[in-house]
Design a protein around this motif. Structure first.
Motif, PDB file in Angstrom:
ATOM      1  N   SER A 163     -34.788  19.818   3.015  1.00 44.65           N
ATOM      2  CA  SER A 163     -34.966  19.333   1.643  1.00 44.65           C
ATOM      3  C   SER A 163     -33.953  19.935   0.675  1.00 44.65           C
TER       4      SER A 163
ATOM      5  N   ARG B 266     -37.507  28.211   1.125  1.00 48.44           N
ATOM      6  CA  ARG B 266     -36.839  27.106   1.816  1.00 48.44           C
ATOM      7  C   ARG B 266     -35.516  27.539   2.440  1.00 48.44           C
TER       8      ARG B 266
ATOM      9  N   THR C 189     -35.302  15.612  10.591  1.00 49.34           N
ATOM     10  CA  THR C 189     -35.533  15.806   9.155  1.00 49.34           C
ATOM     11  C   THR C 189     -36.494  16.946   8.855  1.00 49.34           C
TER      12      THR C 189
END
Length: 336
Positions: free
Chosen positions: A260, A307, A281
């Motif tokens: 992301s 992240r 993904t």
């Protein structure tokens, strides 16, 4: 100082009006007037022969009757007439000029604003008062809504541009984002380049003994030195624009990046170790990141809220854990 030789494009644009005004002139005579060699004149004529109006059929191309002894233009394809822009062409040009003004240092904003005023006047939307070719008054903008920040050019950027134009060395005080530190350097400038919406000074950094790129908005101060620029070797444009090649003296860390936030690889010194296109993904991307200090690396990783994770650099990893725990503990206190 010797005036720089005109670019080939400038010569090509000047050649048609020149030969229309001097029909039958020889390559030797034209070379003397244009400041090039007879060989270059003949090469330019062969290039001109294949230039013309959109469509580019034989009837649209510039036509010449030329040899080394005599040169004559038989069809100019309109290049000898003043340019007339359509409203669509003028709009595209205005958008491009305004975008260049926003990219600090790429060109003189005063000159760009004067060009904008001329184009606006040509298409009937310019101000009625004043000569658009003259200087603008302080605070005046070429279009509504342009902020003073966009119009203003700092003294440091102006000094850098003067150094590039005059081929002089320049002293700069520069903030390095990777090191999170300010340093003073002497740079032999090569050019100013625009990459991904930012403007950079490309030059030989004497401190690093190599070609480096310096973001203009991170130059706190600049001063043109009274000595000529001395770049040891002609820089390779492809090499220098393989932007942000890591300084071999800087440390690196192995990290994983959540898909992301994969965009981060376009903005920092990050080299993916996995095939990003082939990565699922939901699978973190392994990468190697160059950084300047552990404190900067700690703040960088914390800013992505888990992240981006460190696979090594134990000192920075421990500090990330400590600061994250302290931040979470703050939520355990009494509520309002």
């Amino acid at each position: 100082m010797t005036a720089p030789a005109p670019s080939r494009l400038s010569r090509l644009l000047a050649m048609v009006p020149y030969f229309l005004a001097h029909p039958g002139t020889s390559a030797d005579e034209a070379a003397a007037d244009l400041g090039v060699t007879p060989k270059e004149v003949m090469a330019d004529l062969n290039q001109l022969w294949m230039c013309g109006l959109p469509g580019y059929t034989p009837g649209d191309l510039i036509d010449l009757d030329f040899s080394e002894e005599s040169i004559q233009v038989t069809f100019s394809a309109g290049i000898d007439r003043p340019l007339r822009l359509t409203p669509t062409e003028a709009s595209v040009l205005l958008v491009a000029l305004r975008a260049l003004i926003d990219m600090r240092g790429v060109l003189d904003p005063g000159a760009a604003r004067r060009a904008i005023a001329k184009v606006e006047r040509a298409v009937g939307s310019a101000r009625d008062a004043g000569d658009p070719s003259g200087p603008m008054e302080a605070g005046e903008s070429s279009h509504a809504g342009e902020s003073a920040e966009n119009v203003d050019v700092s003294a440091s950027v102006a000094a850098v541009r003067d150094a590039v134009r005059g081929s002089h060395a320049v002293w700069i005080r520069y903030y390095s984002a990777s090191r999170d530190a300010v340093s003073e350097r002497i740079v032999d400038p090569v050019r100013i380049v625009a990459v991904d919406g930012n403007s950079y000074l490309e030059g030989w950094c004497r401190q690093s003994a190599g070609i480096r790129l310096f973001r203009l908005d991170r130059i706190d101060e600049a001063r043109v030195l009274d000595e000529p620029a001395a770049v040891p070797d002609e820089p390779d444009p492809e090499a220098t624009l393989a932007l942000f090649n890591a300084d071999p003296q800087l440390p690196t860390a192995l990290i994983t990046i959540d898909p992301s936030v994969a965009w981060v690889m376009d903005y920092y010194l990050i080299e993916p170790l996995d095939d990003v296109a082939a990565t699922a993904t939901d699978t973190p991307i392994r990468a190697r990141m160059t950084y300047g200090s552990e404190d900067w690396l700690t703040r960088f990783v914390l800013g992505f809220g888990g992240r981006i994770r460190l696979m090594n650099a134990p000192g920075a990893a421990a500090e990330v854990t400590r600061r994250a725990a302290a931040a979470l503990a703050a939520y355990d206190g009494p509520t309002g």
